[in-house]
Design a protein around this motif. Structure first.
Motif, short mmCIF file in Angstrom:
data_model
loop_
_atom_site.label_atom_id
_atom_site.label_comp_id
_atom_site.label_asym_id
_atom_site.label_seq_id
_atom_site.Cartn_x
_atom_site.Cartn_y
_atom_site.Cartn_z
N CYS A 126 0.83 -1.21 0.00
CA CYS A 126 0.00 0.00 0.00
C CYS A 126 0.86 1.25 0.00
O CYS A 126 0.58 2.21 -0.73
N LEU A 155 2.29 1.70 -3.35
CA LEU A 155 1.22 2.13 -4.25
C LEU A 155 0.98 3.64 -4.10
O LEU A 155 0.88 4.36 -5.10
N LEU A 156 0.91 4.10 -2.87
CA LEU A 156 0.71 5.54 -2.63
C LEU A 156 1.86 6.36 -3.18
O LEU A 156 1.65 7.39 -3.82
N LYS A 177 -0.45 8.08 4.75
CA LYS A 177 -1.81 7.52 4.74
C LYS A 177 -2.84 8.57 5.16
O LYS A 177 -3.90 8.68 4.55
N ALA A 216 -5.53 1.64 -1.56
CA ALA A 216 -4.34 1.74 -0.72
C ALA A 216 -4.71 1.85 0.76
O ALA A 216 -4.08 1.23 1.62
#
Length: 200
Positions: free
Chosen positions: A95, A98-99, A119, A163
């Motif tokens: 994740c 991905l971000l 996040k 994500a």
């Protein structure tokens, strides 16, 4: 690099991790998923590399413990605090990659201080339509004058939601790599359909 190219790279990574987690009787955990461990070949196909601290674990989503720590910013909270390694912990690392792939911001960027991290920055932007432009940047999101701006914005919002689903604080609340790979494929298919198949 276009949205579709970034999606393809992350889909390749998701499929590789899915195979490691679910393609064999004993799951293999890479333990150090980060951009520098993803190599692109001449055809822009992504390959997961550097298995120097990889671990084999028992069946299913069971955990093992290790004293070897992964890279700060990419490791799941339970890995950093307890040394607990699991497939769900690797989903967390995926994740973060991905971000970073879509925002071009590292999790260790100096803008993230205190309670604000990569996040949280993404989560906040999803509640404010205008903020997603600040998160993505015009080179990825484009401008409202672009013919497929809305399709691209919807696609990027879906990627960010995925994500966040991969990075829940509790491991049991994260989706697995199989579901992440399927979701990425669906996001790409919908995006290409919405923008008439343009490779943008």
């Amino acid at each position: 690099m276009t949205v579709v190219q970034r999606l393809d790279i992350m889909k390749d990574v998701a499929l590789a991790l899915e195979y490691l987690h679910h393609g064999y009787s004993i799951p293999i955990i890479h333990c150090d998923e980060k951009p520098s461990n993803i190599l692109l070949d001449d055809d822009m196909v992504a390959h997961v590399a550097d298995f120097g601290i990889a671990r084999l674990i028992g069946g299913g989503d069971s955990m093992t413990e290790t004293m070897t720590l992964a890279t700060v910013g990419y490791m799941a909270p339970e890995f950093g605090m307890e040394g607990s390694v699991s497939t769900r912990g690797e989903v967390y690392s995926f994740c973060i990659v991905l971000l970073e792939t879509f925002t071009k911001r590292k999790p260790t960027d100096e803008m993230f201080v205190g309670e604000m991290d990569l996040k949280q920055w993404i989560a906040d932007s999803l509640f404010l339509d205008a903020a997603i432009g600040e998160v993505m940047g015009a080179d990825i999101l484009g401008t409202e004058e672009d013919g497929d701006f809305m399709s691209r914005r919807d696609c990027l919002s879906s990627i960010m939601r995925l994500a966040l689903a991969c990075s829940a604080a509790l491991p049991g609340e994260r989706i697995n790599m199989k579901d992440a790979a399927i979701t990425l494929t669906k996001i790409k298919t919908k995006y290409l359909k919405d923008c008439g198949g343009a490779n943008s």
